[in-house]
Scaffold this motif. Sequence first.
Motif, PDB file in Angstrom:
ATOM      1  N   LEU A   1       0.840  -1.192   0.000  1.00 33.70           N
ATOM      2  CA  LEU A   1       0.000   0.000   0.000  1.00 33.70           C
ATOM      3  C   LEU A   1       0.880   1.248   0.000  1.00 33.70           C
ATOM      4  O   LEU A   1       1.632   1.484   0.942  1.00 33.70           O
ATOM      5  CB  LEU A   1      -0.920   0.012   1.231  1.00 33.70           C
ATOM      6  CG  LEU A   1      -1.892  -1.167   1.397  1.00 33.70           C
ATOM      7  CD1 LEU A   1      -2.698  -1.003   2.677  1.00 33.70           C
ATOM      8  CD2 LEU A   1      -2.816  -1.278   0.193  1.00 33.70           C
ATOM      9  N   MET A  54       3.759  -0.990   3.697  1.00 36.80           N
ATOM     10  CA  MET A  54       3.056   0.228   3.292  1.00 36.80           C
ATOM     11  C   MET A  54       3.853   1.481   3.638  1.00 36.80           C
ATOM     12  O   MET A  54       4.667   1.502   4.553  1.00 36.80           O
ATOM     13  CB  MET A  54       1.682   0.308   3.955  1.00 36.80           C
ATOM     14  CG  MET A  54       1.709   0.640   5.429  1.00 36.80           C
ATOM     15  SD  MET A  54       0.048   1.010   6.034  1.00 36.80           S
ATOM     16  CE  MET A  54       0.454   1.526   7.722  1.00 36.80           C
ATOM     17  N   CYS A  81       2.880   5.539   4.570  1.00 39.86           N
ATOM     18  CA  CYS A  81       1.726   6.297   5.038  1.00 39.86           C
ATOM     19  C   CYS A  81       2.214   7.534   5.784  1.00 39.86           C
ATOM     20  O   CYS A  81       3.177   7.469   6.541  1.00 39.86           O
ATOM     21  CB  CYS A  81       0.844   5.442   5.955  1.00 39.86           C
ATOM     22  SG  CYS A  81      -0.654   6.262   6.495  1.00 39.86           S
TER      23      CYS A  81
END
Length: 544
Positions: free
Chosen positions: A185, A214, A216
């Motif tokens: 992600l 991921m 973020c």
Amino acid sequence: MIHLTNISKQHGSQILFKNASLQILEGSRIGLVGANGTGKTTLFHLITGEEEADDGNISYSKKINIGYFSQNVGEMSGRSALFEVMAGASDVVMLGKAMKQMEAAMAEPMDDSAMETLLEKYGEAAEEFENRGGYDLENRAQTVLTGLGIGPADYDRPVESFSGGWKMRIALAKILTLSPNVLLLDEPTNHLDMESIIWLENWLISDYKGALLMTCHDHDFMNRVVSQTIEVANHTTTTYGGNYDFYIKEREIRLAQLVASHRRQQEMLAKEENFIARFKARVSHAAQVQSRIKKLEKIERIELPEHQQTMKFEFFEVPRSGDDVVFIETLSKTWQSPDQDPKTVFNNVSGLINRQDKIAVVGINGAGKSTFLKVLAKKTDPTSGTCRIGASVNMGYFSQHAMDVLDPEKTVFQTVQDALPLKARGVIHNLCAAFLFSGDAVEKRIKQLSGGEKSRVVLATLLAKPVNFLVLDEPTNHLDIQSRKILLQALKDFTGTLVLVSHDRHFLRCLVNRVFEIDQGKMTPYEGDYEYYLSKTGRDHRAI
């Protein structure tokens, strides 16, 4: 499951990785951190095969299934939102059709050997179909879409009718519905509101069983979801065995130790080099000199990491406003549209914004938070009621729309200079540098900038003005964690009045002293900070 060993990668003259290694193990939850341009997205591309390493090796476990969400959603058209999401699992759908064909074939007469072969093939297909979630694919797609804010009323809407931000949600739903055993992600929360972020957070913690890697920019999200952090910096990767807060603390400890070791080594090298310089001409010390030269040649030099530039900004002394900054009485706003019924977003709202208030406006998606800020900023008129700005109030307004109206052909320097025409060139250069545009970067055209860079340009033009009332709609969107940290500190030091909408819970928790909640058209003020608001409303920290 995935092992990257001694990877080297270069884009033109830019070296991204040199003998870097990392591994994604079964069930691991990894946060990938690092400054922009260090190679985080390139790592994703190496894992997915979109790019090849210049050197090194990447190995994968058998039957690995990778799902990758990036900020580039690609073309979407010709399907409903629900069908678009299910189309991501087209191989599972095809497998289901193949099973139906095998079931029909088994109903026809055949010899025992052929039946045994067909049953074995069917059993393997049924096992894979179950493991891939084929039996509840549509139900899972609906659940994920709803969690990301696209409810049953919009399942059948054509994807081309959705805006770019909502298409990003559909693209994310498509990846999550796949239920891959490795999930990559890249900034999944960028286009999500608070409710969708919380849903995704809970889904990753409770429902998703595979491995996760991921990036973020949401501090709280990273802390709650990941249990391991990998930093990409200085052409390599460094693994930390904890969440983002652990990484920050541990990195400081490791850096202090590295600096101390570097200092000791430099002192030792200076001492040895001084000895060599003093005695290299003396025959009596020739053996000792040669011995020390060989010793120095064998020593692996400790290198300190390159300095990572971060946004640095301090407000100038802001002019004092009157004590009553905004007076609101029986305020209402209804949007009129020729194609739809009138929509009242809030009604009969009254209140007072005081000098030096720092107010968060919260509420579910569509509650009217951004509309309320537009009314405060005089960007739209209320349908009825009064919104009166107090004495000596100089307002600054930030919204994502401001990024869209930047002149794409102008440079960063020209854009900032246009906003501050009376400032000297040196002041403009210093301001640009404070927002990470230094050297040749100030000559980059707006059309060449990323979303985060455009956001920093708008903030630079806004925060440098002598404003004492800031109205900010999602100011942290597109900013990395470090830039958010600097902006947070600047806003904490701001001596004026602030009203903002943000889905960054860490930002709200550290900053605001009042909360206005808009719910079902009504606004309720809470005379305390964000934690006070959570406690008074009975909301769990992980649900807001």
